[in-house]
Design a protein around this motif. Structure first.
Motif, mmCIF file in Angstrom:
data_model
loop_
_atom_site.group_PDB
_atom_site.id
_atom_site.type_symbol
_atom_site.label_atom_id
_atom_site.label_comp_id
_atom_site.label_asym_id
_atom_site.label_seq_id
_atom_site.Cartn_x
_atom_site.Cartn_y
_atom_site.Cartn_z
ATOM 1 N N ASP A 103 0.861 -1.179 0.000
ATOM 2 C CA ASP A 103 0.000 0.000 0.000
ATOM 3 C C ASP A 103 0.899 1.232 0.000
ATOM 4 O O ASP A 103 2.125 1.121 -0.046
ATOM 5 C CB ASP A 103 -0.962 -0.003 1.196
ATOM 6 C CG ASP A 103 -0.250 -0.178 2.533
ATOM 7 O OD1 ASP A 103 0.848 0.405 2.718
ATOM 8 O OD2 ASP A 103 -0.778 -0.894 3.401
ATOM 9 N N ARG A 104 0.304 2.386 0.069
ATOM 10 C CA ARG A 104 1.117 3.607 -0.004
ATOM 11 C C ARG A 104 1.984 3.795 1.237
ATOM 12 O O ARG A 104 3.040 4.419 1.155
ATOM 13 C CB ARG A 104 0.223 4.822 -0.236
ATOM 14 C CG ARG A 104 -0.463 4.791 -1.597
ATOM 15 C CD ARG A 104 -0.826 6.158 -2.085
ATOM 16 N NE ARG A 104 -1.521 6.098 -3.369
ATOM 17 C CZ ARG A 104 -1.764 7.150 -4.135
ATOM 18 N NH1 ARG A 104 -1.375 8.353 -3.744
ATOM 19 N NH2 ARG A 104 -2.410 7.010 -5.284
ATOM 20 N N LYS A 105 1.561 3.228 2.358
ATOM 21 C CA LYS A 105 2.376 3.334 3.567
ATOM 22 C C LYS A 105 3.667 2.532 3.438
ATOM 23 O O LYS A 105 4.722 2.937 3.936
ATOM 24 C CB LYS A 105 1.579 2.851 4.778
ATOM 25 C CG LYS A 105 0.445 3.772 5.196
ATOM 26 C CD LYS A 105 -0.262 3.234 6.432
ATOM 27 C CE LYS A 105 -1.396 4.158 6.856
ATOM 28 N NZ LYS A 105 -2.114 3.631 8.054
ATOM 29 N N THR A 106 3.575 1.378 2.792
ATOM 30 C CA THR A 106 4.765 0.528 2.652
ATOM 31 C C THR A 106 5.530 0.813 1.362
ATOM 32 O O THR A 106 6.555 0.177 1.104
ATOM 33 C CB THR A 106 4.364 -0.958 2.669
ATOM 34 O OG1 THR A 106 3.496 -1.233 1.548
ATOM 35 C CG2 THR A 106 3.644 -1.316 3.956
ATOM 36 N N GLU A 145 9.414 1.423 1.467
ATOM 37 C CA GLU A 145 10.176 0.191 1.692
ATOM 38 C C GLU A 145 10.160 -0.690 0.447
ATOM 39 O O GLU A 145 11.186 -1.271 0.064
ATOM 40 C CB GLU A 145 9.592 -0.569 2.881
ATOM 41 C CG GLU A 145 10.338 -1.859 3.202
ATOM 42 C CD GLU A 145 9.718 -2.628 4.358
ATOM 43 O OE1 GLU A 145 10.240 -3.705 4.691
ATOM 44 O OE2 GLU A 145 8.704 -2.151 4.917
ATOM 45 N N ASP A 171 -4.012 0.388 -7.453
ATOM 46 C CA ASP A 171 -3.497 1.734 -7.195
ATOM 47 C C ASP A 171 -2.309 1.940 -8.129
ATOM 48 O O ASP A 171 -1.168 1.630 -7.782
ATOM 49 C CB ASP A 171 -3.053 1.889 -5.740
ATOM 50 C CG ASP A 171 -2.630 3.319 -5.403
ATOM 51 O OD1 ASP A 171 -2.511 4.142 -6.341
ATOM 52 O OD2 ASP A 171 -2.421 3.610 -4.212
#
Length: 459
Positions: free
Chosen positions: A51-54, A57, A94
């Motif tokens: 997702d955009r949070k990961t 990384e 996404d």
């Protein structure tokens, strides 16, 4: 159908590393121009959050995997390579995620090109998210916009070869494979599949033209490879799976008719027929793809390859290093052997190809129909056809004839349990009408309307 003659009419000319219409990439790879290059494909470990949070990384891990592979390529004196980025569902739903990962990998490729002259390209392969609707909405899916946006933005970010593993007709073909219903398989591939390929590749061709990118091609992986895996597990006959493979070439040919010029995608084992028909370079996978799936095609698949791929491997630590780097090394040594054979002259290349073919084809009908002689014979039937249905039937019948003759000659190992399918499949193929309207009328009452919507195919 566009193609009426073969680009390669003599099986001796159907050789690894050489294609009548080679493709030159932005950084100078000449694919099909006399040399086989590795094509490396890798993915994240299972369960990795996307997702955009990961994304930061993920970006670092994808870039690091490419950097390590390119560093190993320098150490092995590689002439170049292709890196396939086959997106996962979240990366296409996404498209920003898929685009950012493409950009990160391409930046590493450009760095190594500028510093060391190492030629590499990114093949961008968005997954066909329409398959996640039930029943699939092939032309009206809410996922289409995101998929096309990833093609557009990902191409702008550095995806220079555009491909997809499209799934038009799969909702019919899956049950047909399990039921060994060759009529429904042909309907799924040569009616639904062909119609969807024209729709989809018309759109992808427009994106490629706007972005100035190379249209690689499609793959019938969800059809031919599904059949192969089912046969490996002894759920369906190997002869049936071999016929499905031959038939699948017809729908994949539509991408070429719509403007794709190759190299087609690695898991498209039917690419050998496209090379014979259209003269495009092709990517193939074999023994080095065992990390993704088992197959009876480990050596013969290399016989006509212009890119040599590992299909996909998880980015995990192995004893020798990270898996993508390890698999690149294996691919590079295979490519080096093929290129050394080619450099020794036509006799050397022909001898290596003979060994690659002979080591597999007597063991499985699926390998037999990928031998150059078989490929040319089946391809001749395809280009002699009046339409896509006729081409599919002709391809299937010719495959059966080749298999039948090899069994009768004692060349192909087989069993009575398998052999009884030859005449059954022949009769069923011969019963298929060549007229699409008539074929649709015959098949429509047999279709599960909860699984397939014919209007999504323009029917």
């Amino acid at each position: 159908m566009k193609f009426k003659t073969l680009a390669i009419g003599n099986s001796r000319d159907l050789m690894f590393g050489i294609a009548p219409h080679p493709v030159k990439t932005r950084r100078g790879l000449l694919i099909g121009g006399g040399m086989v290059y590795p094509e490396l494909n890798f993915t994240v470990p299972p369960g990795a959050p996307i997702d955009r949070k990961t994304l930061p990384e993920l970006r670092d891990k994808y870039a690091a995997a490419v950097r390590e592979a390119l560093e190993r390529a320098l150490h092995l004196d590689a002439e170049g390579l292709v890196i396939e980025f086959e997106t996962l569902l979240e990366m296409t739903l996404d498209p920003f995620i898929g685009t950012e990962l493409t950009k990160a990998m391409n930046e590493v490729c450009e760095e190594y090109f500028q510093k060391y002259g190492l030629k590499s390209e990114i093949r961008l392969t968005p997954n066909d998210t329409r398959d996640f609707d039930r029943p699939p909405l092939m032309r009206s899916s809410r996922h289409l916009e995101g998929m096309f946006k990833l093609f557009e933005d990902g191409a702008a970010a550095g995806g220079d070869l555009l491909s997809i593993e499209s799934t038009g007709g799969k909702e019919v073909c899956d049950d047909a494979l399990l039921n060994c219903d060759i009529r429904q398989v042909v309907f799924a591939l040569s009616v639904l599949g062909v119609r969807d390929m024209k729709f989809l590749w018309g759109k992808i061709a427009g994106i490629g033209k706007r972005q100035g990118k190379i249209l690689g091609g499609d793959t019938a992986c969800g059809f031919g490879n599904t059949a192969m895996v089912l046969a490996e597990k002894q759920y369906i006959p190997r002869i049936f799976a071999a016929v499905v493979r031959a038939v699948s070439a017809v729908r994949s040919l539509v991408a070429i008719e719509e403007g794709a010029i190759g190299p087609d995608k690695d898991c498209a084992y039917e690419g050998v027929y496209l090379k014979a028909i259209a003269g495009i370079p092709i990517s193939m996978e074999g023994k080095t793809a065992a990390c993704a799936h088992l197959s009876p095609l480990g050596n013969v698949a290399a016989a006509c390859a212009d890119l040599w791929s590992n299909e996909s491997v998880q980015n995990i630590k192995l004893l020798g290093g990270m898996a993508p780097t390890v698999y690149f090394e294996q691919l590079q040594y295979d490519a080096r052997l093929m290129n050394t054979a080619s450099a020794s002259g036509s006799k050397g290349a022909a001898q290596l190809q003979k060994w690659l073919v002979d080591s597999d084809v007597c063991h499985d009908p699926q390998a037999l129909i990928l031998a150059p002689d078989s490929v040319v014979a089946i391809s001749k039937e395809i280009v002699s056809a009046e339409n896509y249905i006729d081409a599919s039937v002709r391809a299937g019948l010719k495959a059966l004839s080749i298999i039948d003759e090899a069994i009768a000659a004692g060349y192909l190992k087989s069993s009575e349990r398998e052999n009884v399918w030859i005449e059954r499949l022949r009769e069923e193929l011969q019963s298929i009408p060549g007229d699409e309207n008539r074929f649709v009328a015959e098949m429509q009452p047999l279709l599960d309307t909860e699984k397939v919507i014919l209007s999504e195919y323009g029917l």
